[in-house]
Design a protein around this motif. Structure first.
Motif, PDB file in Angstrom:
ATOM      1  N   LEU A 617       0.779  -0.793   0.061  1.00  0.00           N
ATOM      2  CA  LEU A 617       0.084  -0.267  -0.105  1.00  0.00           C
ATOM      3  C   LEU A 617       0.941   0.871  -0.032  1.00  0.00           C
ATOM      4  O   LEU A 617       0.511   2.479  -1.033  1.00  0.00           O
ATOM      5  CB  LEU A 617      -1.071   0.149   1.620  1.00  0.00           C
ATOM      6  CG  LEU A 617      -1.527   1.516   1.293  1.00  0.00           C
ATOM      7  CD1 LEU A 617      -3.221   0.727   0.146  1.00  0.00           C
ATOM      8  CD2 LEU A 617      -2.671   0.843   2.751  1.00  0.00           C
ATOM      9  N   LEU A 620       2.371   1.929  -3.914  1.00  0.00           N
ATOM     10  CA  LEU A 620       1.267   1.892  -4.241  1.00  0.00           C
ATOM     11  C   LEU A 620       0.887   3.064  -4.505  1.00  0.00           C
ATOM     12  O   LEU A 620       0.401   4.504  -4.797  1.00  0.00           O
ATOM     13  CB  LEU A 620      -0.274   1.291  -4.421  1.00  0.00           C
ATOM     14  CG  LEU A 620      -0.057  -0.542  -5.104  1.00  0.00           C
ATOM     15  CD1 LEU A 620      -1.144  -0.826  -4.801  1.00  0.00           C
ATOM     16  CD2 LEU A 620       0.975   0.038  -6.054  1.00  0.00           C
ATOM     17  N   LEU A 621       0.526   4.593  -2.774  1.00  0.00           N
ATOM     18  CA  LEU A 621       0.267   5.697  -2.523  1.00  0.00           C
ATOM     19  C   LEU A 621       0.674   6.612  -3.012  1.00  0.00           C
ATOM     20  O   LEU A 621       1.186   7.303  -3.504  1.00  0.00           O
ATOM     21  CB  LEU A 621      -0.134   5.879  -1.604  1.00  0.00           C
ATOM     22  CG  LEU A 621      -1.573   4.532  -0.655  1.00  0.00           C
ATOM     23  CD1 LEU A 621      -2.067   4.249   0.510  1.00  0.00           C
ATOM     24  CD2 LEU A 621      -2.332   5.389  -1.810  1.00  0.00           C
ATOM     25  N   ARG A 624       0.613   7.436  -6.733  1.00  0.00           N
ATOM     26  CA  ARG A 624       0.306   8.138  -7.135  1.00  0.00           C
ATOM     27  C   ARG A 624       0.575   9.653  -6.292  1.00  0.00           C
ATOM     28  O   ARG A 624      -0.758  10.133  -6.860  1.00  0.00           O
ATOM     29  CB  ARG A 624      -1.137   7.534  -6.009  1.00  0.00           C
ATOM     30  CG  ARG A 624      -1.501   6.077  -6.853  1.00  0.00           C
ATOM     31  CD  ARG A 624      -2.932   5.863  -7.204  1.00  0.00           C
ATOM     32  NE  ARG A 624      -3.397   6.831  -7.510  1.00  0.00           N
ATOM     33  CZ  ARG A 624      -4.462   6.764  -7.755  1.00  0.00           C
ATOM     34  NH1 ARG A 624      -5.535   6.246  -8.011  1.00  0.00           N
ATOM     35  NH2 ARG A 624      -5.202   8.196  -8.767  1.00  0.00           N
ATOM     36  N   LEU A 656      -7.244   8.838  -3.670  1.00  0.00           N
ATOM     37  CA  LEU A 656      -5.946   8.688  -3.822  1.00  0.00           C
ATOM     38  C   LEU A 656      -6.432   6.804  -3.832  1.00  0.00           C
ATOM     39  O   LEU A 656      -5.334   5.662  -4.206  1.00  0.00           O
ATOM     40  CB  LEU A 656      -5.094   8.568  -3.011  1.00  0.00           C
ATOM     41  CG  LEU A 656      -4.153  10.209  -2.783  1.00  0.00           C
ATOM     42  CD1 LEU A 656      -3.549  10.080  -1.389  1.00  0.00           C
ATOM     43  CD2 LEU A 656      -3.391   9.940  -3.889  1.00  0.00           C
ATOM     44  N   PHE A 657      -7.465   6.728  -3.207  1.00  0.00           N
ATOM     45  CA  PHE A 657      -7.993   4.808  -2.550  1.00  0.00           C
ATOM     46  C   PHE A 657      -8.370   4.520  -3.768  1.00  0.00           C
ATOM     47  O   PHE A 657      -9.282   3.593  -4.427  1.00  0.00           O
ATOM     48  CB  PHE A 657      -8.737   4.686  -1.561  1.00  0.00           C
ATOM     49  CG  PHE A 657      -7.292   5.629  -0.435  1.00  0.00           C
ATOM     50  CD1 PHE A 657      -6.337   4.304  -0.071  1.00  0.00           C
ATOM     51  CD2 PHE A 657      -7.010   6.366   0.149  1.00  0.00           C
ATOM     52  CE1 PHE A 657      -5.722   4.023   1.849  1.00  0.00           C
ATOM     53  CE2 PHE A 657      -6.040   6.844   1.176  1.00  0.00           C
ATOM     54  CZ  PHE A 657      -5.673   5.525   1.521  1.00  0.00           C
ATOM     55  N   ASP A 658      -8.804   4.879  -4.694  1.00  0.00           N
ATOM     56  CA  ASP A 658      -9.562   5.265  -6.361  1.00  0.00           C
ATOM     57  C   ASP A 658      -9.216   3.437  -6.785  1.00  0.00           C
ATOM     58  O   ASP A 658      -7.738   3.402  -6.678  1.00  0.00           O
ATOM     59  CB  ASP A 658      -9.575   5.604  -7.395  1.00  0.00           C
ATOM     60  CG  ASP A 658     -10.551   5.370  -8.463  1.00  0.00           C
ATOM     61  OD1 ASP A 658     -11.367   5.393  -8.656  1.00  0.00           O
ATOM     62  OD2 ASP A 658      -9.839   4.409  -9.771  1.00  0.00           O
ATOM     63  N   MET A 662      -5.875   2.293  -8.808  1.00  0.00           N
ATOM     64  CA  MET A 662      -5.059   1.787  -7.211  1.00  0.00           C
ATOM     65  C   MET A 662      -4.598   0.593  -8.744  1.00  0.00           C
ATOM     66  O   MET A 662      -3.057  -0.070  -8.239  1.00  0.00           O
ATOM     67  CB  MET A 662      -5.232   1.807  -5.916  1.00  0.00           C
ATOM     68  CG  MET A 662      -4.122   1.633  -5.322  1.00  0.00           C
ATOM     69  SD  MET A 662      -4.801   0.939  -3.352  1.00  0.00           S
ATOM     70  CE  MET A 662      -5.270   2.791  -3.104  1.00  0.00           C
ATOM     71  N   ARG A 663      -5.314  -0.594  -9.378  1.00  0.00           N
ATOM     72  CA  ARG A 663      -4.964  -1.281  -9.911  1.00  0.00           C
ATOM     73  C   ARG A 663      -4.655  -1.314 -10.901  1.00  0.00           C
ATOM     74  O   ARG A 663      -2.737  -2.167 -11.723  1.00  0.00           O
ATOM     75  CB  ARG A 663      -6.165  -2.323 -10.331  1.00  0.00           C
ATOM     76  CG  ARG A 663      -6.217  -3.714  -9.657  1.00  0.00           C
ATOM     77  CD  ARG A 663      -7.589  -4.408  -9.778  1.00  0.00           C
ATOM     78  NE  ARG A 663      -8.667  -3.913  -8.784  1.00  0.00           N
ATOM     79  CZ  ARG A 663      -9.972  -3.508  -8.338  1.00  0.00           C
ATOM     80  NH1 ARG A 663     -10.154  -3.549  -9.531  1.00  0.00           N
ATOM     81  NH2 ARG A 663     -10.556  -3.571  -7.831  1.00  0.00           N
ATOM     82  N   PHE A 666      -0.902  -0.803  -9.782  1.00  0.00           N
ATOM     83  CA  PHE A 666      -0.266  -1.988  -9.286  1.00  0.00           C
ATOM     84  C   PHE A 666       0.094  -2.859 -10.795  1.00  0.00           C
ATOM     85  O   PHE A 666       1.517  -3.617 -10.715  1.00  0.00           O
ATOM     86  CB  PHE A 666      -1.013  -2.915  -8.198  1.00  0.00           C
ATOM     87  CG  PHE A 666      -1.241  -4.277  -7.741  1.00  0.00           C
ATOM     88  CD1 PHE A 666      -0.171  -4.381  -7.162  1.00  0.00           C
ATOM     89  CD2 PHE A 666      -1.922  -5.018  -8.491  1.00  0.00           C
ATOM     90  CE1 PHE A 666       0.482  -5.495  -6.619  1.00  0.00           C
ATOM     91  CE2 PHE A 666      -1.127  -6.073  -8.143  1.00  0.00           C
ATOM     92  CZ  PHE A 666      -0.730  -5.970  -7.667  1.00  0.00           C
TER      93      PHE A 666
END
Lengths: 800, 228
Positions: A617, A620-621, A624, A656-658, A662-663, A666
């Motif tokens: 996480l 990934l964050l 972003r 940020l958590f869309d 995120m996928r 990833f």
């Protein structure tokens, strides 16, 4: 028949014993195709497994192999051989019992193939090797029963999958073969039963009396645990006091490095010089065997250890288990506690030592779970295909096979029952041709089809396939030896990557002593005892366990209590303060705190997804945030939260958590990730794409062997849908990357994000600032940093 | 050219980040240890079947270097093929690609221990080449001067990264392996320490060429292995 045969009854009676109900039950139902016995340690589990064999061999004139016993540990096989000898000799039975492991001599092994004993004790790898020989049908002719010991442990790894594929082969060679599994307490016995039985045969599940509940508590210490970090060194005086009060104590740690540091500190504080040893997987075999022998002889008062002592051997009179650091997983905790007190029907005694303030909460949650008999565990994933690829090669080494028949056979293994023919064919194609999309090896296939049967093109390949058998893939390890003229005492092993960071004069801990690095000679790390000062810590490969979902849920539930009478006052006050200043994380929402600290904008994300997922996480964050121009500089992750620091603050965390974005990120990130390369390497070794490093071979072939990373990069570039990459991806998702738990978290919160902008660090976030393992974010700056380092090295050497 | 410029016996040379050596005065591009056909050779011998893509990957990088330098001559410094049969068995498409790269320039094959024989691709085949003031051969000869060689696949570590590298001192330069499927020998190996003088440098390859003092064994091994 619920009574013992007379000879057995007499033997039990002569010893003043009576058979346990589960021992009688297993004998009574001995003709069942599969039986799974769940019993606590000390419940006479192994004898129960052998009783039907002894019974049949006593009354029968069986010739050849009757029973195969499989254990995950070589040492266990030898141990069982000694333990079985007593009842066999005392009952006057004429039964030949032998073990066969990697340590068995060449001549002994050859003799065993020609003339197998009645009972053969072995390991999954040795069984796979036996099955790779052309005379396997003759070796196993007449085999009646197979006993799988510690099946709960085997079921957690690929060794278990390989074993079950081997059993599917054995069931073809020996129709009517009966299977028995012996297991410690597990959360889902039915799953283990499915794993064991020949699909779709039924499997009896027998439960032994679990015995009294363990006597388990948190260790009371004078000082409260520190805010962050691991190791539990603050508790050493209290732990020493416990060791003195008990006969033999096992002190479990979660990682080897922590065990080493703790042992060192414990030794310095051990004023009474109590005999205390250390045992973990990175120590040399000689060292481990010495500790094991001293344990059995009752010479040690305590052993500092890791998972290497989780299994098997009866260590005699252990009367206390101490777990240092949060147990992370309730099932493993229960199994570890079972190591104390092998006397049946006496409670095991255990103490938990939280290493830091947050782990106090986790330990209390774990205690509740143990008392509620609420074990955790993830459902077993379908059988891994790299293991299947190896199995196909092993089968080919033994002789020509029919693809349809082999497919039917492997799908009788529970883990592979759902395997599609297309998936099987892809594995067969890989084994035969490499399975490449852009160019085929036509002339040089490894397997070829003649008359409808698959066979090795080049019989010389059989030898190489046998050398590669097994599913345990070590990272490159270098031996550590004391430097002297005669070669020196072996101390253990360290990872090559760690050794590469050492320069002469550096010090590190191994086997509880600080040693000084002197140099590298022929792939051996040479050290001396001339060490002073504080050690650099050896980075052992001991994987960090992530806190289980069930345990995380318990912690989150505990947060919602009004007050916390079950927690020590210091911890309850800490949580109350967090509730005042911000809020406590909740299971169905995601708490994101943002606050400035020391000139940096910080964001703390309480995902409670376990260390591996929180780490992913973080990656990934920050990726972003980089895109959003927030200039992230780094992050740190624990089992419950990720803390990110950046130049600019996050004002609205929701985008940020869309999940979709995120996928996307990833996928891009995953392809170039070091974890993927590591995962690829082990899958490729297991599947037979890369040969194992054989000691000795490596030295002569040093220019010839090249990094598996090159193969990974090449496949990603030219053959991105290759079977090995598909397998790698699946493995990485559930392993170190653990993206599955991020997905589960996103699903659970359904976009409910609680953003708490705060003026300063919150109480719950504060310990994160003391965590080690900070990950800096390197964007395009990596090459620039390299250039700077190069320039200063040249300047220092006067070579610019 | 973002290479590392140096002088060997009066010749101005550049160690390119790709692992190729550029001699601007002669418009000569030298590459060593391509090991083309390694995957084919392993499979033929009943070993593992590696992704059979190393030939196209290596040729693509060579093509890029040729496009960037427009050399009058290309010199392959030995072990161009993993063995001579691998050369014969080069797939047609890749053999044509190599022929296309050769067109319009001189092409010199120095023989290596893996490919000790003439190639079927035309060009000039030599055991070694003297092109004053330099000598090109596959394996460095102890005591030689002004020598360009390959063979050892040197690599070195900087800041936690291990990369193929050039080794350069007053007497010689040893090229890194250019082929995709090649491993490396650490510069602190006894064989390399014995060949290179105390002021030798290592030029790491990658996105850019980074020069560092050649990493050496801190403790001299008691007996040094003889170079193969």
């Amino acid at each position: 028949m619920n009574e013992l045969p007379p000879a057995f009854a007499a033997w039990f009676a002569a010893r003043g014993w009576s058979a346990h109900p589960h021992q009688k039950a297993i004998l009574a139902r001995r003709m069942a195709p599969a039986q799974l016995l769940i019993a606590p340690t000390g419940g006479g589990k192994t004898l129960a497994g052998f009783l039907p064999s002894l019974h049949e061999l006593a009354s029968d004139t069986h010739s050849g192999l009757h029973t195969l016993y499989i254990s995950p540990l070589k040492a266990l096989a030898a141990d069982i051989r000694r333990n079985l000898r007593a009842p066999v000799e005392e009952m006057g039975l004429h039964i030949r019992i032998e073990d066969r492991t990697g340590d068995t001599s060449h001549s002994q092994r050859r003799r065993q193939r020609a003339d197998p004993p009645h009972i053969l004790l072995t390991t999954p790898e040795s069984l796979a090797l036996l099955l790779s020989y052309e005379d396997a049908p003759r070796i196993f002719a007449g085999l009646q029963r197979v006993i799988v010991d510690e099946i709960h442990a085997l079921a957690e790894s690929k060794r278990g999958d390989q074993l079950m594929l081997c059993l599917s082969r054995l069931s073809t060679l020996c129709p009517g073969l009966r299977r028995v599994g012996l297991s410690a307490t597990v959360e889902d016995p039915a799953a283990i039963a499915r794993f064991l039985a020949r699909h779709p045969d039924p499997c009896d599940i027998l439960h032994a009396d679990p015995g009294p509940d363990p006597d388990i508590a948190m260790l009371e210490t004078g000082a409260p645990p520190p805010w962050a970090g691991g190791g539990g060194r603050y508790a050493i005086p209290a732990i020493l006091a416990q060791v003195k009060r008990h006969k033999t104590t096992l002190i479990f740690h979660n990682t080897r490095a922590q065990a080493e540091l703790f042992f060192h500190a414990l030794w310095l504080a051990n004023e009474d010089t109590l005999p205390i040893g250390i045992h973990h997987g990175s120590l040399s075999r000689e060292q481990r065997e010495r500790v094991e022998a001293a344990m059995v002889a009752g010479e040690l008062r305590a052993v500092v250890c890791t998972g290497s002592l989780d299994l098997g051997i009866d260590w005699g009179d252990v009367d206390l288990v101490i777990q240092v650091g949060a147990p992370k997983n309730v099932k493993r905790l229960v199994q570890r506690i079972g190591r104390a007190n092998h006397r049946y029907n006496a409670p095991s005694k255990a103490l938990l030592v939280p290493a830091n303030r947050f782990e106090v909460v986790e330990c209390v949650a774990a205690l509740q779970a143990v008392r509620a008999h609420d074990l955790d565990g993830d459902p077993r994933p379908p059988g891994p295909r790299d293991v299947l690829c190896q199995h196909i090669l092993i089968t080919a080494a033994a002789g020509p096979f029919d693809a349809g028949a082999l497919f039917a056979e492997v799908t009788t293994a529970g883990a592979y029952a759902g395997l599609s023919r297309a998936e099987f064919d892809a594995c067969l194609d890989f084994a035969a041709t490499g399975g490449y999309a852009l160019r085929r090896y036509d002339r040089w296939q490894r397997l070829q089809q003649t008359g409808g049967k698959w066979h090795l093109r080049d019989p010389r390949a059989a030898r190489q396939i046998r050398m590669n058998i097994g599913t345990i893939v070590d990272t490159d390890l270098l031996k550590v030896r004391l430097k002297n003229s005669r070669g020196g005492t072996p101390l253990g092993e360290v990872e090559e990557a760690f050794a590469a960071t050492l320069t002469p004069g550096d010090t590190f801990l191994i086997g509880g002593q600080i040693v000084r690095y002197e140099g590298l000679r022929e792939m051996t790390v040479e050290v001396t005892r001339r060490a002073s000062g504080s050690p650099k810590i050896a980075v052992f490969s001991g994987s960090k366990f992530a806190t289980s979902t069930q345990l995380s849920d318990r912690i989150l539930a505990m947060f919602q209590q009004e007050r916390w009478p079950g927690l020590p006052a210091h911890t309850a006050e800490w949580l109350a303060l967090q509730r005042d200043v911000s809020q406590l994380p909740r299971r169905d929402r995601l708490l994101v705190e943002t606050f400035p600290h020391e000139g940096r904008a910080h964001s703390c994300i309480y995902g409670f997804a376990g260390r591996n997922a929180q780490q992913t996480l973080g990656l990934l964050l920050t990726q972003r945030m980089e895109q959003a121009g927030l200039h992230p500089l780094g992050f740190v992750a624990t089992d419950y939260a990720t803390l990110i620091w950046a130049l600019d603050p996050v004002t609205d965390p929701a985008p940020l958590f869309d999940a979709a974005a995120m996928r996307d990120g990833f996928e891009t990130w995953l392809a170039g990730n070091a974890v993927m390369k590591r995962t690829f390497r082990s899958a490729a070794v297991i599947a037979g794409l890369i040969e194992r490093n054989v000691p000795g071979q490596r030295k002569s072939g040093r220019q010839a062997t090249f990094s598996s990373d090159i193969l990974y990069d090449t496949l990603v570039k030219y053959d991105p849908h290759h079977l090995m990459l598909r397998i790698t991806r699946e493995e990485a998702l559930k392993g170190l990357v653990d993206f599955g738990r991020i997905e589960a978290m996103l699903e659970r919160i359904e976009g409910r994000i609680d953003h708490m902008p705060l003026p300063r660090v919150s109480p719950l976030a504060a310990p994160l600032f003391q965590e080690v393992g900070r990950v800096p974010i390197k964007g395009a700056g990596a090459e620039r940093l390299l250039a700077q380092a190069a320039a200063s090295a040249m300047a220092a050497a006067g070579l610019s | 050219m973002n290479g590392f410029d140096f002088t060997l016996n009066g010749a101005d040379l550049a160690a390119l980040p790709s692992g190729a050596l550029w001699w601007a005065a002669e418009r000569l591009l030298a590459v060593s240890d391509l090991h083309l056909g390694k995957s084919e050779r392993l499979a033929r011998r009943g070993g593992t079947m590696l992704p059979p893509y190393e030939v196209r990957d290596t040729l693509a990088r060579l093509e890029a270097d040729i496009a960037a330098t427009r050399p009058a001559a290309v010199l392959c410094l030995g072990d161009t093929f993993d063995d001579l049969t691998a050369m014969e068995n080069l797939p047609e498409q890749e053999a044509l690609w190599l022929t296309r790269l050769m067109a319009g320039r001189r092409w010199i094959w120095i023989e290596g221990n893996h490919d000790p024989g003439p190639t079927s691709f035309g060009g000039t085949h030599l055991a070694e080449l003297r092109l004053p003031p330099l000598t090109f051969r596959h394996i460095a000869a102890p005591g030689a001067a002004a020598e360009v060689s390959g063979h050892y696949h040197p690599k070195a570590r900087l800041g936690g990264l291990s990369r193929p590298c050039f080794l350069i001192d007053a007497a010689r330069v040893i090229l890194p392996a250019y082929g995709t499927y090649t491993g490396g020998l650490r510069s602190d190996d006894a064989a390399l320490c014995a060949l290179m003088d105390d002021r030798a440098i290592a030029v790491l390859t990658g996105k850019a060429a980074h020069a560092i003092p050649m990493p050496r064994a801190q403790i001299r091994p008691r007996a040094s292995t003889s170079p193969r």
